[in-house]
Design a protein around this motif. Structure first.
Motif: not given
Ligand SMILES: *Cc1c(COP(=O)(O)O)cnc(C)c1O
Length: 423
Positions: A193-194, A200-203, A221-230
């Motif tokens: 999806l990203l 804007a935000a993943v909540i 949670l680690e994967a969400l962190r990395a994906l949001c950074d990317r």
């Protein structure tokens, strides 16, 4: 059978002036049958209804009462604060004191804004993320509940699930199309999806609580962190349940993953209506009156009574208290696993859910597949034996520091009889 005639009459009276007799649908007993209890008082781990029946409480106002009902230290601070006046609509020292506590405990938070509910916190955090990123879309997870703002009532959990309306009438489709939905614990779906949308935000609830208790899968949670950074998206942990509950610094401390923004509620107010959102300066210095002046305001925000209750509840909690909550939680969860029918007891610290399911519950699909009829029977049988549980299979329940090992033994004795009715 417990005597409930006064509760019954009071609830009928309430129904004539309050929709469904309740001020929040989660309190309705639709999913389990019967009427809600009408509560007269609470003390420690117990509540009492207006017929004089006493119950060991595992709802704890849906989480806030981590030290139990009517804790003397909390009452004392509240009384002193009330005597000085209930609201000023101007800065007071109590709000700075609680803000300092939040900043000290919650790893990712440098600045915090207080609001009056969890709904306001998530709604405002998403607006800030949209303002700073200049993007409209958000991504949430099916079965997560973030309060009742329009953007979140898509595949929503909690009462939306137990009442069978995960998508609410009244939400304009033009709003709904900005909300993307992924299955909980599915980082690959988020990645897809990203890659396709400007988000804007993943909540996320870092431990899901509103489709029952579902811990994050290893690495999620680690994967969400990395994906949001990317992808330049803001990662929001909705810690309205988990904040101060699963660790002093919430799920972000427990799992060692820091979001950009954090939303808080429930426990932070110690039983008074409080929410908060916070994060790093880069984000929070854009909320009005600073930076980009993203709008957010509240007449009663930072209310001195609410701030006093939150501070009195949290200030004295030390590591040993969390060790005790963990032990009491484990004692309860281990005992609940003993049943003649398949159950999954899923727990993180002092929050847990018993699912009548023969497979581990990982997401909305597996949560919805659990046996709601068995839950309703169990719920009724536990209530008859003096144990108050959330009236829905899609909720977490909680223990507090006021629950003793003897209370847990009493709950488990009730449980052994209650599950006997299912065999
Ligand atoms: C309860 C809850 C909310 C909403 O908080 P309210 O105070 O009921 O508005 C938001 N997010 C999560 C995770 C919650 O559990």
């Amino acid at each position: 059978m417990l005597e409930r005639s006064r509760s019954q009459a009071a609830f009928e009276r309430a129904q004539r002036v309050l929709p469904g007799g309740v001020n929040s649908p989660a309190r309705a007993f639709e999913a389990v049958g019967g009427n809600p209890l009408v509560i007269e008082s609470g003390s420690g781990a117990r509540i009492r209804d207006i017929d004089g029946n006493e119950y060991i409480d595992l709802v704890l106002s849906w989480g806030p009462l981590i030290r139990g009902h009517a804790h003397p230290a909390v009452l004392a601070e509240l009384q002193q604060a009330a005597a000085r006046g209930t609201s000023f609509g101007a800065p007071c020292e109590a709000e700075t004191r609680l803000a300092e506590l939040v900043v000290e405990r919650v790893p990712s938070v440098e600045l915090v804004r207080f609001v009056n509910s969890g709904t306001e916190a998530t709604m405002s955090a998403v607006r800030l993320a949209r303002g700073v990123t200049g993007r409209d879309a958000i991504l949430k997870f099916a079965g997560c509940w973030h309060g009742h703002a329009d953007s979140f009532l898509i595949a929503a959990g909690s009462s939306a699930l137990s009442l069978g309306t995960p998508d609410s009438p009244g939400v304009p489709s033009d709003f709904a199309r900005h909300t993307l939905v992924a299955p909980y614990n599915d980082a690959e779906a988020v990645a897809a999806l990203l890659a396709k949308h400007e988000v804007a935000a993943v909540i996320v609830e870092p431990v899901a609580g509103n489709m029952g208790c579902i811990p994050p899968a290893e690495g999620f949670l680690e994967a969400l962190r990395a994906l949001c950074d990317r992808h330049g998206s803001c990662l929001i942990f909705d810690e309205v349940i988990t904040g101060f509950r699963v660790a002093p610094g919430g799920a972000q401390e427990r799992y060692g993953v820091e979001p950009d923004l954090t939303t808080l509620g429930k426990t932070i107010g110690g039983g008074l209506p409080v929410g908060a959102f916070g994060g790093g300066r880069k984000w929070m210095e854009n909320i009005s009156p600073l930076g980009m002046r993203v709008s957010q305001a509240g007449t009663l925000s930072g209310n001195p009574l609410a701030m006093a209750a939150g501070h009195a509840t949290l200030a004295d909690l030390v590591a040993a208290d969390y060790t005790r909550l963990e032990a009491i939680g484990a004692q309860l969860a281990e005992g609940l696993k003993e049943a003649p029918v398949p159950v999954q007891v899923q727990r993180v610290g002092s929050m847990m859910t018993l699912f009548f399911s023969d497979v581990p519950v990982l997401d909305l699909e597996t949560s919805s597949a659990s046996d709601g009829k068995r839950f309703a029977t169990w719920h009724r049988a536990m209530l008859e034996r003096g144990v108050y549980l959330p009236p829905s299979p899609f909720e977490a329940f909680f223990v507090s520091l006021a629950h003793t090992p003897e209370d847990i033994d009493a709950i488990l004795a009730a449980h052994r009889e209650a599950v006997g009715e299912l065999a």
